[in-house]
Structures are given as structure tokens and as C-alpha cells.
Design an enzyme around this catalytic site. Structure first.
Site, PDB file in Angstrom:
ATOM      1  N   CYS A 274      42.738  39.627  44.504  1.00 54.64           N
ATOM      2  CA  CYS A 274      42.197  40.613  45.390  1.00 54.64           C
ATOM      3  C   CYS A 274      43.303  41.263  46.267  1.00 54.64           C
ATOM      4  O   CYS A 274      43.582  42.629  46.087  1.00 54.64           O
ATOM      5  CB  CYS A 274      41.073  40.178  46.374  1.00 54.64           C
ATOM      6  SG  CYS A 274      39.984  38.917  45.813  1.00 54.64           S
ATOM      7  N   ARG A 303      44.268  26.883  41.678  1.00 56.78           N
ATOM      8  CA  ARG A 303      43.575  26.489  43.105  1.00 56.78           C
ATOM      9  C   ARG A 303      43.876  25.016  43.110  1.00 56.78           C
ATOM     10  O   ARG A 303      43.365  24.437  42.172  1.00 56.78           O
ATOM     11  CB  ARG A 303      41.952  26.618  43.227  1.00 56.78           C
ATOM     12  CG  ARG A 303      42.115  28.306  43.387  1.00 56.78           C
ATOM     13  CD  ARG A 303      40.464  28.655  43.389  1.00 56.78           C
ATOM     14  NE  ARG A 303      40.323  30.218  43.207  1.00 56.78           N
ATOM     15  CZ  ARG A 303      39.073  30.976  43.139  1.00 56.78           C
ATOM     16  NH1 ARG A 303      38.237  30.260  43.182  1.00 56.78           N
ATOM     17  NH2 ARG A 303      39.223  32.269  43.174  1.00 56.78           N
ATOM     18  N   GLN A 321      40.599  35.073  35.490  1.00 56.86           N
ATOM     19  CA  GLN A 321      39.406  35.733  35.668  1.00 56.86           C
ATOM     20  C   GLN A 321      39.440  37.149  35.013  1.00 56.86           C
ATOM     21  O   GLN A 321      40.476  37.751  34.894  1.00 56.86           O
ATOM     22  CB  GLN A 321      39.458  35.900  37.446  1.00 56.86           C
ATOM     23  CG  GLN A 321      39.103  34.374  38.080  1.00 56.86           C
ATOM     24  CD  GLN A 321      39.127  35.001  39.566  1.00 56.86           C
ATOM     25  OE1 GLN A 321      40.180  35.483  40.182  1.00 56.86           O
ATOM     26  NE2 GLN A 321      38.210  34.445  40.262  1.00 56.86           N
ATOM     27  N   ASP A 323      38.720  39.967  36.304  1.00 59.48           N
ATOM     28  CA  ASP A 323      38.569  40.471  37.721  1.00 59.48           C
ATOM     29  C   ASP A 323      38.907  41.743  37.999  1.00 59.48           C
ATOM     30  O   ASP A 323      39.683  42.329  37.315  1.00 59.48           O
ATOM     31  CB  ASP A 323      39.728  39.649  38.516  1.00 59.48           C
ATOM     32  CG  ASP A 323      39.238  39.551  40.158  1.00 59.48           C
ATOM     33  OD1 ASP A 323      38.165  39.745  40.304  1.00 59.48           O
ATOM     34  OD2 ASP A 323      39.860  38.931  40.703  1.00 59.48           O
ATOM     35  N   HIS A 325      38.235  45.323  40.920  1.00 58.99           N
ATOM     36  CA  HIS A 325      37.845  45.836  42.208  1.00 58.99           C
ATOM     37  C   HIS A 325      37.753  47.286  42.246  1.00 58.99           C
ATOM     38  O   HIS A 325      38.358  47.936  41.455  1.00 58.99           O
ATOM     39  CB  HIS A 325      39.118  45.708  43.012  1.00 58.99           C
ATOM     40  CG  HIS A 325      39.373  44.020  43.336  1.00 58.99           C
ATOM     41  ND1 HIS A 325      40.130  43.267  42.390  1.00 58.99           N
ATOM     42  CD2 HIS A 325      38.789  43.360  44.208  1.00 58.99           C
ATOM     43  CE1 HIS A 325      40.049  41.976  42.966  1.00 58.99           C
ATOM     44  NE2 HIS A 325      39.206  41.939  43.859  1.00 58.99           N
ATOM     45  N   LYS A 404      25.958  40.209  48.442  1.00 60.81           N
ATOM     46  CA  LYS A 404      26.472  40.123  47.069  1.00 60.81           C
ATOM     47  C   LYS A 404      25.394  39.904  46.025  1.00 60.81           C
ATOM     48  O   LYS A 404      24.266  39.722  46.464  1.00 60.81           O
ATOM     49  CB  LYS A 404      27.580  38.836  46.980  1.00 60.81           C
ATOM     50  CG  LYS A 404      26.950  37.556  47.218  1.00 60.81           C
ATOM     51  CD  LYS A 404      27.926  36.759  46.818  1.00 60.81           C
ATOM     52  CE  LYS A 404      27.688  35.043  47.189  1.00 60.81           C
ATOM     53  NZ  LYS A 404      28.693  34.169  46.520  1.00 60.81           N
ATOM     54  N   HIS A 450      34.173  43.696  45.009  1.00 60.23           N
ATOM     55  CA  HIS A 450      34.708  42.602  43.995  1.00 60.23           C
ATOM     56  C   HIS A 450      33.917  42.468  42.948  1.00 60.23           C
ATOM     57  O   HIS A 450      32.680  42.392  43.158  1.00 60.23           O
ATOM     58  CB  HIS A 450      35.046  41.252  44.579  1.00 60.23           C
ATOM     59  CG  HIS A 450      35.902  41.339  45.793  1.00 60.23           C
ATOM     60  ND1 HIS A 450      37.136  41.008  45.994  1.00 60.23           N
ATOM     61  CD2 HIS A 450      35.485  41.704  47.155  1.00 60.23           C
ATOM     62  CE1 HIS A 450      37.260  41.210  47.369  1.00 60.23           C
ATOM     63  NE2 HIS A 450      36.357  41.509  47.968  1.00 60.23           N
TER      64      HIS A 450
HETATM   65 ZN   LIG Z   1      38.416  40.194  44.468  1.00 57.75          ZN
END
Ligand SMILES: [Zn+2]
Ligand SMILES: [Zn+2]
Length: 574
Positions: A274, A303, A321, A323, A325, A404, A450
Site C-alpha cells: 500500500c 512477513r 499479492q 494487489d 489500489h 470491508k 484496497h
Molecule cells: Zn493496500
């Protein structure tokens, strides 16, 4: 119905503890909660429980069932409770954890009493716990803390009917056969070198990398079609950025942080993508005309999870990911959510997954104004209803920084997996001073969404391996076809056809080992290759191949050109 089975299983966990204590009086009892599909109980025991112990414990449980003890509740003062639990240090510790104001309750069945708050409740007596079975055992730290002593957890389950128990045990057996770690080994997809490289770090082997690439390329093309723009951000950035994003304050224990020449604070390996995307958005002045801005990245994150919790591809320390945005105006939010819902639907339907949507609303502690929350939640609700989707609304379960949507997919064995998350965020745009210029030439803060569809590529591939039992559809199969020459004199013809297939973009191999045809076909089937093309004299003379399919068997002979056109169509995912 749900309650009844929970009550049965909860009571069965008491029966399990009673049986173990009868057989092994020195055992110390931990906790014994109901979990999805069953229950467990933790014990401190001098050695590991064996299969033989399981049989004895089950036998003793049957005796307790037959004796049909009533469950009787009583309460005690703290002092008396500690006395009652003499010799059971974990239970005594639990008593000390109960707040002064709360009652301390026990349930008694025959000679056995257990500290229990009665949630879920119990069945009336021990004969009503249903048909049960002890399943497995594993180590578990007391209170889940690795600084505490390791207990032994006995997993078990119970069902109302024998047929239900059998169906469940059959499903477990099937799941074991489909275990992605086992299939991953057999098909040479991936390796995790826990000893040499560290736990939870995935090495993709050539076959697995092909699978990963196919999935990524398809996902990439879907994203491009949907207006996302792909970016790539660094794996490490200054800790200052993690400070700004709030990750250092909230996520530090999970981050790998290392020293750096450029400053004192060092760099952090990214646990999330992010903040990088926030920087990319903020690098220039944005006009409302540009919105929505949809940035996407196959972002690899790390992680620092506990080594003991790692599990194949499902729980790893490094993963990629899909991922994205989305930065938009409040007025665009509803449409953006509809687009994301449709996008997720088109992704999951490709694999035949059914899915369920959960809408998680404002928790007690939250940031962002009432107006912002109301507007966001009503946009989500409107989007869900316009997309014609049923969602379960769970108030209070959203993140502190925004509501979410969570998606749960159901695989071929009826198991549920949470993959996709769509998260609205009132926090990061503020922290990064994000803005756009509206039509009145005023600065406004964009809404941030996200979202990740697969979530983790690694985990999703693990799910796919088990969903398909390794029999991937043609477009995903690492090796799509194997050419099987009948004898050495057909090798050249086979090689020629191999080149034709490769030129057509088909992932094919030639089996030019000096083995019998039957053996080559068996091996191809074991490797779950969708197509086998047998070539001999007849095929050579007619410019054809004999087609055999993994699932459909023999299809007879087909001309080479016709076949290539057919395969190109089958492999075309768009
Ligand atoms: Zn994010
Ligand atoms: Zn209980």
C-alpha cells in the site's frame, strides 16, 4: 441445528477429557473448545499419544456414553474453585484469568468435573454426544504462546448420524489425497527448504513456475481489460515510509528491518504494497478528470510469521499479492465497488468456485467521520444490491479505518477459503496527504479502496492444487501435451510435431525414452498431463496423431493441423 451440533461437540470434549484422565490420571488438562467441524482438547502428557492410545481413549469414551451421566452445573468462589482444581495448574491459571465480577462455573458428569463457562451449552447427558471419532494429534503451546510449555492437542469430531460421520471422514481422506504439499512434490511444482533457506519461503520449480506464470498472465490480462494499470514498487524502502504509513507502529513485529547506508533508521522489507502505491499516486497533482486511478501490482511481500505456524503454500512468510489500489471520488465509489464485484465474479467463475460475500461494518473503535462511514457503507450496500449479490452483513467487524467486503470461495470438497478482500480506507489518504482537484478547482481527499482477488498467489495455487487434485485445466497445466512415439523410428516425426506445438504456444514435451508405450502413457497420466499424442507408422503416413485425453480417454486419430487449431482455441483464456 448448528447449535445442537456445537452442544454435542462441546459435551464430547468433556467426555474426551474425562476418558483421558481415567486412563492417564497424571495428565494435566488445558482447554477443549469447539472448532469448525469438530473439537479438540489440550493435555500435558509425558509422551506423545499413539494410535493405540486413541483406540483406548475411544473405548473409554464409549463407556462414558453408555453410562449416560447427566451434566450438572455448579458455581464456586475463586478460593473454592482453586481447591476444586488442585493438581490442574492450567485450569487454576484460567480461574485466575476470570474477572472478579464473573461467576466461576463447573460442569460435572459422573466423577469428572470441568471448569466451563457453558458456552456453547451442553447436551443433557453423555449419551447424546453423537457418533464421534478421534482424528489426530499435534503440539500446541499453552495459550498459543511459544514461551509457554508445549501441550498435546487431540483433535476429534462428532456428528449426529453415523452416515454424517462417515461422509466427513471420507472427505478428510480425499483432502489428504489432495494435499497440495504431496501433489506439489509429485508434480515437481515447488519446494520449501526449511532447513537450508528458512521456513515459509517458497521456491518455484520449473513446472510450478509455468503454473504461476499462466495464472499471473491471465490475471494481468483481466486487470488490463478492467482498466487497471500495472506498476512495480521496490521490495525494500526506508523505515520512514513505514513510519508514515503506520506500519512501524502496528506491524513492526511482523516486519524484517535491516540497516542501511543512507540513514540511521534502516530499511524495511515490505509487508504490504500500500504505501508504495500511495507514493505513486501522490507524485503529481491529480485532477478529478483522471479518477478513478487504478494501480495494480504483483507485489511480493514478506512477513515475519512464527515458524511453527507455517503450512505448505497456505501459510508462508513470503508471498505475492495480486494487489490493487483504487483512488476515486466518493461519487464514484458505488460504481467502483460494482466493478470490483463483477471482476471477482469473472475471476472465480473461471475455476468453478462458488463464493459468498461478507460485508463488515463499522467497529466500536474507528477513525473517520460519521458522515464518511455512512456514505461508504451505503455505497457498498447499493453496489452489492445492484450487482445482484447476496451478502451477509456483519456489523462491527470492519477495520478501524473503513468498512470491508470479504469473499469466501468454496472448493470441490465443499471447503471454504477466504481469499478476496475489498477494503475502504479513510486512514492512508490522510497520512499521505492525498488529494485531487475537483471541478471547482478545490482540493479534495480521494476515497481509497484496497483490493486483492487471489490474495496470495502462493496460497491460491495451493487451493487450486487441492481443488483440482492436480488435474489442472488445459490452460493452467504446466505441461499441456506429451508426444509418445511408439518406437525410435518415430522420434523424428514426434520432434517435428513438438516444434509445431511449441510454435503454436503450446507447452508440450516429447517422451523419447526407450520405454514401452504403455509405460510412457502411464507416466504422463501420473503427471496429470491433459493430452497424450501417440505417433507410429499409421500416424506418420497420414500426417496425424492418435489423441488420448487425461479425462476422456481415446479420441482416435486427428490431423496435426486440425489438432493444433483446436488446442490453440482451448488454450486461449481470453
Ligand atoms: Zn493496500
Ligand atoms: Zn462445557
Amino acid at each position: 441445528m448448528i447449535n445442537k451440533i456445537e452442544n454435542m461437540r462441546h459435551t464430547a470434549s468433556h467426555v474426551l477429557a474425562q476418558a483421558v484422565l481415567r486412563l492417564f490420571p497424571d495428565v494435566k488438562l488445558g482447554i477443549g473448545p469447539v472448532i469448525q467441524d469438530g473439537f479438540y482438547y489440550d493435555f500435558l502428557f509425558g509422551r506423545e499419544f499413539s494410535e493405540d492410545d486413541f483406540l483406548k481413549i475411544e473405548e473409554e469414551m464409549h463407556r462414558i456414553v453408555k453410562d449416560d451421566y447427566k451434566l450438572e452445573k455448579f458455581t464456586l468462589s475463586r478460593e473454592k474453585a482453586l481447591e476444586e482444581l488442585e493438581g490442574q495448574p492450567f485450569k487454576q491459571e484460567l480461574v485466575m484469568d476470570i474477572p472478579e465480577s464473573e461467576e466461576i462455573s463447573f460442569y460435572k458428569q459422573g466423577e469428572f468435573t470441568d471448569l466451563c463457562e457453558g458456552k456453547p451449552s451442553h447436551v443433557a447427558s453423555t449419551s447424546q454426544i453423537g457418533k464421534f471419532k478421534i482424528l489426530s494429534t499435534s503440539g500446541a503451546y499453552w495459550k498459543g504462546n511459544e514461551n509457554n510449555v508445549m501441550l498435546q492437542r487431540i483433535y476429534a469430531t462428532s456428528f449426529e448420524k453415523k452416515s454424517e460421520l462417515k461422509a466427513y471422514l471420507d472427505k478428510l481422506k480425499e483432502a489428504e489425497k489432495r494435499d497440495h504439499r504431496r501433489i506439489g512434490q509429485k508434480l515437481n511444482l515447488f519446494e520449501i527448504f526449511s532447513q537450508d533457506a528458512g521456513s515459509g519461503l517458497v521456491f518455484w520449480l520449473p513446472q510450478g513456475k509455468k503454473l504461476l506464470n499462466s495464472l499471473m498472465e491471465w490475471s494481468r490480462s483481466m486487470h488490463v481489460k478492467d482498466g487497471y494499470r500495472e506498476i512495480e514498487t521496490p521490495h525494500i524502502v526506508h523505515t520512514n515510509l513505514w513510519e508514515k504509513s503506520g506500519h512501524l507502529a502496528n506491524f513492526k513485529d511482523f516486519m524484517f528491518i535491516c540497516p542501511d547506508d543512507e540513514g540511521d533508521s534502516g530499511v524495511g522489507i515490505k509487508p504490504m504494497n500500500c504505501p508504495g502505491h500511495m507514493l505513486v499516486y501522490s507524485r503529481k497533482r491529480r485532477s478529478y478528470k483522471e479518477l478513478p486511478v487504478k494501480l495494480m501490482e504483483f507485489g511480493t511481500v514478506y512477513r515475519n510469521e512464527k515458524a511453527g505456524t507455517m503450512h505448505g503454500l497456505f501459510r508462508v512468510r513470503g508471498f505475492t499479492q495480486d494487489d490493487a489500489h483504487i483512488f476515486c471520488t466518493f461519487d464514484q465509489l458505488e460504481n467502483q465497488i460494482i466493478e470490483v464485484l463483477n471482476f471477482a465474479e469473472s475471476i472465480f467463475s473461471k475455476f468453478g468456485f462458488k463464493w459468498k460475500l461478507f460485508f463488515k461494518g463499522r467497529p466500536d473503535k474507528s477513525i473517520g467521520s460519521d458522515a464518511a462511514w455512512e456514505k461508504a457503507e451505503s455505497s457498498l450496500k447499493a453496489a452489492i444490491s445492484k450487482a445482484g449479490i447476496d451478502a451477509e452483513y456483519i456489523p462491527g467487524d470492519g477495520a478501524f479505518y473503513g468498512p470491508k467486503l470479504d469473499f469466501e470461495i468454496e472448493d470441490a470438497l465443499g471447503r471454504h477459503w477466504q481469499c478476496t478482500t475489498v477494503q475502504i480506507d479513510f486512514n492512508l489518504p490522510d497520512r499521505f496527504n492525498l488529494s485531487y482537484v475537483n471541478s471547482n478547482d478545490e482540493e479534495e481527499v480521494p476515497v481509497l479502496i484496497h483490493r486483492a482477488i487471489f490474495g496470495s498467489m502462493e496460497r491460491f495455487i495451493g487451493i487450486l492444487i487441492e481443488h483440482y487434485a492436480g488435474n489442472f485445466p488445459f490452460w493452467l497445466s504446466p505441461t499441456q501435451a506429451i508426444i509418445v512415439p511408439i518406437s525410435e523410428k518415430h522420434f523424428d516425426y514426434g520432434r517435428e510435431f513438438l516444434n509445431d506445438l511449441k510454435s503454436a504456444g503450446i507447452r508440450a514435451k516429447l517422451d523419447d525414452r526407450n520405454e514401452k508405450v504403455g509405460k510412457k502413457i502411464r507416466d504422463a497420466e501420473l503427471n496429470k498431463v491433459p493430452y497424450m499424442f501417440v505417433v507410429g507408422d499409421r500416424e506418420m503416413n497420414s500426417s496425424s496423431v492418435s489423441v488420448r485425453h487425461r479425462d476422456d480417454g481415446d479420441r482416435g486419430s486427428v490431423s496435426k493441423n486440425e489438432l493444433i487449431e483446436e488446442l490453440k482455441k482451448e488454450g486461449n483464456v481470453n
